[in-house]
Design a protein around this motif. Structure first.
Motif, PDB file in Angstrom:
ATOM      1  N   LYS A 200       0.836  -1.200   0.000  1.00 49.12           N
ATOM      2  CA  LYS A 200       0.000   0.000   0.000  1.00 49.12           C
ATOM      3  C   LYS A 200       0.869   1.248   0.000  1.00 49.12           C
ATOM      4  CE  LYS A 200      -2.395   0.905   3.716  1.00 49.12           C
ATOM      5  NZ  LYS A 200      -3.487   0.835   4.724  1.00 49.12           N
ATOM      6  N   PHE A 201       0.619   2.133  -0.941  1.00 52.06           N
ATOM      7  CA  PHE A 201       1.326   3.411  -1.026  1.00 52.06           C
ATOM      8  C   PHE A 201       0.296   4.452  -1.451  1.00 52.06           C
ATOM      9  CE2 PHE A 201       4.064   6.531  -3.294  1.00 52.06           C
ATOM     10  CZ  PHE A 201       4.892   6.864  -2.233  1.00 52.06           C
ATOM     11  N   GLU A 202      -0.286   5.120  -0.464  1.00 52.14           N
ATOM     12  CA  GLU A 202      -1.419   5.989  -0.725  1.00 52.14           C
ATOM     13  C   GLU A 202      -0.976   7.417  -1.026  1.00 52.14           C
ATOM     14  OE1 GLU A 202      -3.727   5.326   2.820  1.00 52.14           O
ATOM     15  OE2 GLU A 202      -4.904   3.761   1.840  1.00 52.14           O
ATOM     16  N   VAL A 203      -0.387   7.592  -2.179  1.00 50.46           N
ATOM     17  CA  VAL A 203       0.004   8.921  -2.648  1.00 50.46           C
ATOM     18  C   VAL A 203      -0.586   9.102  -4.032  1.00 50.46           C
ATOM     19  CG1 VAL A 203       1.908  10.441  -3.269  1.00 50.46           C
ATOM     20  CG2 VAL A 203       2.115   8.935  -1.278  1.00 50.46           C
ATOM     21  N   TRP A 204      -1.434  10.067  -4.171  1.00 52.28           N
ATOM     22  CA  TRP A 204      -2.141  10.280  -5.428  1.00 52.28           C
ATOM     23  C   TRP A 204      -1.153  10.523  -6.566  1.00 52.28           C
ATOM     24  CZ3 TRP A 204      -2.708  14.020  -9.171  1.00 52.28           C
ATOM     25  CH2 TRP A 204      -3.786  13.848 -10.056  1.00 52.28           C
ATOM     26  N   GLY A 205      -1.390   9.836  -7.672  1.00 50.28           N
ATOM     27  CA  GLY A 205      -0.553   9.997  -8.852  1.00 50.28           C
ATOM     28  C   GLY A 205       0.605   9.033  -8.924  1.00 50.28           C
ATOM     29  N   LEU A 206       0.998   8.461  -7.769  1.00 55.41           N
ATOM     30  CA  LEU A 206       2.136   7.536  -7.734  1.00 55.41           C
ATOM     31  C   LEU A 206       1.740   6.149  -7.247  1.00 55.41           C
ATOM     32  CD1 LEU A 206       4.966   9.776  -6.229  1.00 55.41           C
ATOM     33  CD2 LEU A 206       4.647   9.147  -8.623  1.00 55.41           C
ATOM     34  N   GLN A 207       0.563   6.006  -6.672  1.00 59.46           N
ATOM     35  CA  GLN A 207       0.190   4.776  -5.984  1.00 59.46           C
ATOM     36  C   GLN A 207       0.366   3.529  -6.838  1.00 59.46           C
ATOM     37  OE1 GLN A 207      -3.675   4.817  -4.159  1.00 59.46           O
ATOM     38  NE2 GLN A 207      -3.590   2.674  -3.558  1.00 59.46           N
ATOM     39  N   THR A 208      -0.227   3.500  -8.009  1.00 59.61           N
ATOM     40  CA  THR A 208      -0.194   2.291  -8.838  1.00 59.61           C
ATOM     41  C   THR A 208       1.223   1.928  -9.244  1.00 59.61           C
ATOM     42  OG1 THR A 208      -2.417   2.707  -9.674  1.00 59.61           O
ATOM     43  CG2 THR A 208      -1.017   1.229 -10.968  1.00 59.61           C
ATOM     44  N   ARG A 209       1.974   2.919  -9.701  1.00 59.32           N
ATOM     45  CA  ARG A 209       3.320   2.634 -10.204  1.00 59.32           C
ATOM     46  C   ARG A 209       4.271   2.209  -9.090  1.00 59.32           C
ATOM     47  NH1 ARG A 209       4.019   8.036 -13.728  1.00 59.32           N
ATOM     48  NH2 ARG A 209       2.743   8.797 -11.996  1.00 59.32           N
ATOM     49  N   VAL A 210       4.178   2.850  -7.932  1.00 60.31           N
ATOM     50  CA  VAL A 210       5.051   2.472  -6.817  1.00 60.31           C
ATOM     51  C   VAL A 210       4.692   1.075  -6.309  1.00 60.31           C
ATOM     52  CG1 VAL A 210       5.642   2.968  -4.413  1.00 60.31           C
ATOM     53  CG2 VAL A 210       5.607   4.815  -6.100  1.00 60.31           C
ATOM     54  N   GLU A 211       3.413   0.781  -6.171  1.00 60.03           N
ATOM     55  CA  GLU A 211       3.007  -0.538  -5.691  1.00 60.03           C
ATOM     56  C   GLU A 211       3.439  -1.638  -6.649  1.00 60.03           C
ATOM     57  OE1 GLU A 211      -0.936   0.914  -3.128  1.00 60.03           O
ATOM     58  OE2 GLU A 211      -1.185  -0.102  -5.062  1.00 60.03           O
ATOM     59  N   GLN A 212       3.348  -1.392  -7.946  1.00 58.28           N
ATOM     60  CA  GLN A 212       3.811  -2.376  -8.924  1.00 58.28           C
ATOM     61  C   GLN A 212       5.324  -2.568  -8.831  1.00 58.28           C
ATOM     62  OE1 GLN A 212       2.279  -0.731 -12.589  1.00 58.28           O
ATOM     63  NE2 GLN A 212       0.349  -1.860 -12.436  1.00 58.28           N
ATOM     64  N   PHE A 213       6.051  -1.474  -8.649  1.00 56.74           N
ATOM     65  CA  PHE A 213       7.506  -1.551  -8.543  1.00 56.74           C
ATOM     66  C   PHE A 213       7.924  -2.349  -7.301  1.00 56.74           C
ATOM     67  CE2 PHE A 213      11.500   0.290  -6.878  1.00 56.74           C
ATOM     68  CZ  PHE A 213      12.351  -0.121  -7.892  1.00 56.74           C
ATOM     69  N   VAL A 214       7.263  -2.103  -6.166  1.00 59.16           N
ATOM     70  CA  VAL A 214       7.592  -2.819  -4.930  1.00 59.16           C
ATOM     71  C   VAL A 214       7.315  -4.310  -5.086  1.00 59.16           C
ATOM     72  CG1 VAL A 214       6.992  -3.098  -2.495  1.00 59.16           C
ATOM     73  CG2 VAL A 214       7.287  -0.807  -3.453  1.00 59.16           C
ATOM     74  N   HIS A 215       6.234  -4.668  -5.764  1.00 60.95           N
ATOM     75  CA  HIS A 215       5.947  -6.085  -6.000  1.00 60.95           C
ATOM     76  C   HIS A 215       7.055  -6.732  -6.836  1.00 60.95           C
ATOM     77  CE1 HIS A 215       2.199  -7.534  -4.292  1.00 60.95           C
ATOM     78  NE2 HIS A 215       1.705  -6.314  -4.410  1.00 60.95           N
ATOM     79  N   LYS A 216       7.598  -6.004  -7.795  1.00 57.04           N
ATOM     80  CA  LYS A 216       8.694  -6.545  -8.601  1.00 57.04           C
ATOM     81  C   LYS A 216       9.915  -6.820  -7.722  1.00 57.04           C
ATOM     82  CE  LYS A 216      11.750  -5.589 -12.510  1.00 57.04           C
ATOM     83  NZ  LYS A 216      12.971  -5.889 -11.723  1.00 57.04           N
ATOM     84  N   VAL A 217      10.215  -5.895  -6.806  1.00 57.20           N
ATOM     85  CA  VAL A 217      11.343  -6.083  -5.891  1.00 57.20           C
ATOM     86  C   VAL A 217      11.099  -7.296  -4.990  1.00 57.20           C
ATOM     87  CG1 VAL A 217      12.621  -5.065  -3.965  1.00 57.20           C
ATOM     88  CG2 VAL A 217      12.001  -3.646  -5.929  1.00 57.20           C
ATOM     89  N   ILE A 218       9.891  -7.424  -4.468  1.00 53.69           N
ATOM     90  CA  ILE A 218       9.557  -8.560  -3.601  1.00 53.69           C
ATOM     91  C   ILE A 218       9.702  -9.869  -4.361  1.00 53.69           C
ATOM     92  CG2 ILE A 218       7.646  -9.697  -2.392  1.00 53.69           C
ATOM     93  CD1 ILE A 218       6.692  -6.884  -1.571  1.00 53.69           C
ATOM     94  N   ARG A 219       9.245  -9.890  -5.600  1.00 51.08           N
ATOM     95  CA  ARG A 219       9.373 -11.099  -6.422  1.00 51.08           C
ATOM     96  C   ARG A 219      10.839 -11.518  -6.534  1.00 51.08           C
ATOM     97  NH1 ARG A 219      11.231 -12.128 -11.244  1.00 51.08           N
ATOM     98  NH2 ARG A 219      10.399 -13.847 -12.497  1.00 51.08           N
ATOM     99  N   ASP A 220      11.724 -10.564  -6.808  1.00 47.93           N
ATOM    100  CA  ASP A 220      13.150 -10.881  -6.936  1.00 47.93           C
ATOM    101  C   ASP A 220      13.717 -11.402  -5.614  1.00 47.93           C
ATOM    102  OD1 ASP A 220      13.119 -10.101  -9.579  1.00 47.93           O
ATOM    103  OD2 ASP A 220      13.921  -8.089  -9.195  1.00 47.93           O
ATOM    104  N   ILE A 221      13.321 -10.782  -4.494  1.00 43.41           N
ATOM    105  CA  ILE A 221      13.800 -11.207  -3.185  1.00 43.41           C
ATOM    106  C   ILE A 221      13.372 -12.642  -2.893  1.00 43.41           C
ATOM    107  CG2 ILE A 221      13.499 -10.843  -0.701  1.00 43.41           C
ATOM    108  CD1 ILE A 221      13.410  -7.842  -1.276  1.00 43.41           C
ATOM    109  N   LEU A 222      12.117 -12.956  -3.210  1.00 42.81           N
ATOM    110  CA  LEU A 222      11.612 -14.310  -2.964  1.00 42.81           C
ATOM    111  C   LEU A 222      12.373 -15.338  -3.787  1.00 42.81           C
ATOM    112  CD1 LEU A 222       7.750 -13.673  -2.837  1.00 42.81           C
ATOM    113  CD2 LEU A 222       9.281 -14.137  -0.919  1.00 42.81           C
ATOM    114  N   LEU A 223      12.622 -15.037  -5.041  1.00 44.19           N
ATOM    115  CA  LEU A 223      13.348 -15.969  -5.898  1.00 44.19           C
ATOM    116  C   LEU A 223      14.774 -16.186  -5.396  1.00 44.19           C
ATOM    117  CD1 LEU A 223      12.242 -15.029  -9.525  1.00 44.19           C
ATOM    118  CD2 LEU A 223      12.023 -17.263  -8.434  1.00 44.19           C
ATOM    119  N   ILE A 224      15.468 -15.108  -5.081  1.00 48.58           N
ATOM    120  CA  ILE A 224      16.858 -15.214  -4.633  1.00 48.58           C
ATOM    121  C   ILE A 224      16.943 -15.997  -3.322  1.00 48.58           C
ATOM    122  CG2 ILE A 224      18.855 -13.897  -3.803  1.00 48.58           C
ATOM    123  CD1 ILE A 224      17.859 -11.634  -5.746  1.00 48.58           C
TER     124      ILE A 224
END
Length: 325
Positions: A200-224
């Motif tokens: 959750k990143f509740e900042v108007w105008g950035l919410q969707t893009r930041v949340e998608q980016f964080v999920h990408k980072v989490i995915r990499d962490i889980l794989l590694i």
């Protein structure tokens, strides 16, 4: 809020994974730490939950100032860390990452308002085919389900190490590996880590893009992290819970010293003694964030970049188990 479910299979049993998870998190956290930077263990204590029963609570501070990518350092303080709190009632665990000042239970921060990560994890001895495993009323509508393949999904090139590649690794103690195409369908034993991740990143105008980016980072962490847990199986295979808890305690104390912190010895005791908190983290090992900024935060072309991870990593000066058996 963006919710995704990740399913990560491993050629292990859930009981084996329980030991391997604790060992891998401790070893990786130490490897990623250096003076003034790294993973500080603040608490590691037993905890009793009325629903889930006895468990363990862990609170960590992941000091990241110099390891953040350049675009993130531009908007964060010089002294910066993430607080990770984890409740481990194996085979169910919870990990929460609020960003805020010390001893704060708020999910807000002056420079990153209303940002949080919440992860629920369940472990089962199957190939990831359980449906609706969380039965959560908090999930509104459908959410994306992603299967992460520790052998054939790509990870950032700078984190690749041939010795940790499940396509080539073969365990001397268990005889498992290398993992071939379609290994999930025919490998025995097999277990699955089901993770329901809410960002959750509740900042108007950035919410969707930041949340998608964080999920990408989490995915990499889980794989590694899961690749390492399998590649290090000969180091932790055969350890009892008492032995891995002792290794965890020694490594945590060594890591706290390594990052230059003066702290009392970490107490890892069994449920039944006076308690206040919970166990080892449920998340995959902490890993430096990517240097690659999302497009909306791309730095100027002239700004030099620095790699966020060292080329080589060193082991803690602890008792070595490899070759002891």
């Amino acid at each position: 809020m963006l919710i995704k479910e990740y399913r990560i299979c491993m050629p292990l049993t859930t009981e084996e994974y329980r030991v391997g998870q604790l060992y891998t998190i401790s070893k990786h956290s130490h490897q990623e730490s250096e003076k003034g930077e790294g993973v500080e263990v603040v608490k590691n204590e037993p905890h009793e939950d009325p629903v889930h029963g006895p468990g363990q609570f862990t609170e960590k501070r992941v000091h990241l100032s110099s390891k953040l990518p350049s675009w993130a350092r531009a908007v964060t303080p010089r002294i910066f860390y993430i607080t990770e709190k984890a409740w481990n009632y194996y085979p169910y665990t919870i990990t929460a990452i609020p960003w805020g000042p010390p001893d704060s239970h708020s999910l807000q921060c002056s420079f990153l308002p209303k940002f949080s990560i919440y992860i629920e994890t369940k472990y089962e001895d199957n190939c990831g085919d359980s449906e609706n495993i969380f039965h959560s009323d908090k999930i509104l509508g459908d959410h994306e389900v992603s299967f992460l393949d520790i052998a054939f999904d790509e990870i950032p090139e700078r984190y690749y190490r041939s010795l940790e590649d499940p396509r080539f690794f073969s365990s001397a103690k268990t005889g498992r590996g290398p993992l071939r195409e379609g290994w999930r369908q025919h490998t025995k034993p097999i277990m699955c880590s089901y993770k329901l991740v809410s960002v959750k990143f509740e900042v108007w105008g950035l919410q969707t893009r930041v949340e998608q980016f964080v999920h990408k980072v989490i995915r990499d962490i889980l794989l590694i992290g899961h690749r390492q847990a399998f590649a290090w199986v000969d180091e932790w295979c055969g350890m009892t819970m008492e032995e891995v808890r002792r290794y965890e305690q020694e490594t945590q104390e060594a890591t706290n010293e390594l990052i230059g912190l003066v702290a009392p010895a970490i107490s890892v005791s069994e449920v039944g003694q006076p308690t206040a908190t919970h166990s080892a983290p449920a998340s995959a090992p902490s890993t430096p964030l990517s240097d690659e900024a999302p497009e909306f935060l791309a730095p100027p072309k002239t700004r030099p970049r620095k790699k966020s991870a060292p080329e080589t990593l060193t082991l803690p000066a602890l008792r070595e188990r490899t070759g002891a058996e």
